[in-house]
Write an enzyme that holds these catalytic residues in place. Structure first.
Site, short mmCIF file in Angstrom:
data_model
loop_
_atom_site.label_atom_id
_atom_site.label_comp_id
_atom_site.label_asym_id
_atom_site.label_seq_id
_atom_site.Cartn_x
_atom_site.Cartn_y
_atom_site.Cartn_z
N HIS A 132 26.04 23.19 14.17
CA HIS A 132 25.30 22.77 12.96
C HIS A 132 23.80 23.03 13.15
O HIS A 132 23.01 22.09 13.34
CB HIS A 132 25.60 21.28 12.78
CG HIS A 132 25.15 20.65 11.51
ND1 HIS A 132 23.93 20.87 10.94
CD2 HIS A 132 25.78 19.76 10.71
CE1 HIS A 132 23.82 20.16 9.83
NE2 HIS A 132 24.94 19.46 9.68
N GLU A 192 25.17 27.17 9.69
CA GLU A 192 26.07 26.66 10.72
C GLU A 192 27.24 27.62 10.95
O GLU A 192 28.02 27.87 10.04
CB GLU A 192 26.60 25.30 10.28
CG GLU A 192 25.50 24.37 9.78
CD GLU A 192 26.03 23.11 9.12
OE1 GLU A 192 27.13 22.66 9.47
OE2 GLU A 192 25.34 22.58 8.24
C1 BG6 Z 1 26.26 19.39 6.58
C2 BG6 Z 1 27.30 19.01 5.57
O1 BG6 Z 1 26.78 20.29 7.49
O2 BG6 Z 1 25.83 18.23 7.26
C3 BG6 Z 1 26.70 18.00 4.61
O3 BG6 Z 1 27.77 20.17 4.91
C4 BG6 Z 1 26.14 16.81 5.37
O4 BG6 Z 1 27.69 17.60 3.67
C5 BG6 Z 1 25.19 17.31 6.42
O5 BG6 Z 1 25.50 15.94 4.46
C6 BG6 Z 1 24.55 16.22 7.27
O6 BG6 Z 1 25.52 15.42 7.86
P1 BG6 Z 1 25.12 14.22 8.77
O7 BG6 Z 1 26.38 13.50 9.12
O8 BG6 Z 1 24.45 14.79 9.99
O9 BG6 Z 1 24.17 13.36 7.97
#
Ligand code: BG6
Length: 279
Positions: free
Chosen positions: A155, A255
């Protein structure tokens, strides 16, 4: 050189420095939260209000989403994006290949805690190569007696000069699932971010190129045919406790993933490797 360091609250990380670059990797989540080339600016965005606390994901860098992505399919109370990013990994090895390149290997294995969240036996290895190029390789080994499904993502939060200055090249004509509208669409031309974006692209042909005003970054995925592009934009960003209100202006997530039809199903004894090469 690699130094074992701690924040004041005891949160541990490894700082790797060589003649090419500097990187910081938290043991929790095997989470790379800083990478910059010598003389350059950070590649990765890190929220100035991120938590560095046990059990909370760091906001920025490269969290590892595994073995599910987003909400758990059937149990909404389970941790978002799986548990790999909030469990403490073991540092297996730091190997200075030469003065310009360092390889760091971390491991996460089945534990009583993991079995409470996910009923399979596994071994995860993360190799990070810190050099002029940043390479992250996540290998999932199935140590169970049954096949299991893994949906995962590296990510990556990229630092940008200003969200209005950037666009992503390499996704034209690529189908995507829009997680905001729940529609399937096809990308027209380059990706510009002018509103909240949360998309899972399918049948992706890497590399993807992030063009900024004064920098171009390339993301090359291997073992992946899906990619997530995410920017929370104004309202969602303002509602996040670990991101400044204007944080959405200086980041963009691209990602490298195994999501939707690209989810993996290693059989017992098999493994799958997901790699992002960032340069
Ligand atoms: C992204 C998702 O990868 O991560 C989103 O596609 C999400 O939907 C975002 O809101 C952040 O996620 P988190 O759990 O780190 O707040």
């Amino acid at each position: 050189m690699a130094e074992h360091k701690k924040f004041e609250n005891g949160f541990e990380y490894i700082e790797v420095t060589n003649k090419s670059a500097r990187a910081r990797i938290a043991l929790q989540g095997a989470h790379l939260f800083h990478y910059e080339r010598v003389g350059g600016k950070p590649f990765l965005w890190l929220s100035e209000t991120s938590f560095f606390e046990e059990g909370k994901a760091i906001r920025g860098g490269i969290p590892i989403c595994w073995p599910w992505f987003g909400k758990h399919a059937t149990e909404p109370g389970l941790p978002q994006h799986g548990f790999a990013r909030i469990f403490v990994w073991q540092l297996l090895e730091v190997n200075a290949t030469d003065a310009y390149s360092t390889e760091v290997t971390l491991q996460l294995k089945t534990s009583a805690e993991s079995l409470q969240l996910w009923p399979y036996r596994f071994e995860l290895l993360l190799h990070i190569t810190v050099s002029r190029t940043l390479t992250i390789t996540l290998t999932t080994k199935n140590r169970d007696e049954h096949p299991f499904k893994i949906i995962s993502a590296l990510h990556s939060y990229f630092a940008v000069s200003g969200i209005d200055n950037v666009y992503v090249e390499g996704l034209a004509n690529t189908p995507y699932f829009d997680a905001l509208t729940k529609e399937n669409r096809v990308q027209q031309g380059r990706v510009h971010i002018t509103e909240e974006v949360d998309r899972i692209y399918q049948n992706v042909h890497y590399p993807l190129i992030l063009h900024d005003r004064d920098r171009t970054l390339q993301v090359d995925g291997q073992g992946s045919s899906s990619a997530v592009v995410w920017n929370p934009w104004i309202d969602k960003c303002a509602g996040m406790g670990d991101m400044p209100d204007d944080g959405y202006k200086t980041m963009l997530c691209i990602e490298t993933a195994n999501a939707l039809q690209d989810a993996q199903m290693p059989a017992p004894g098999e493994e799958h490797t997901l790699t992002a090469v960032i340069s």
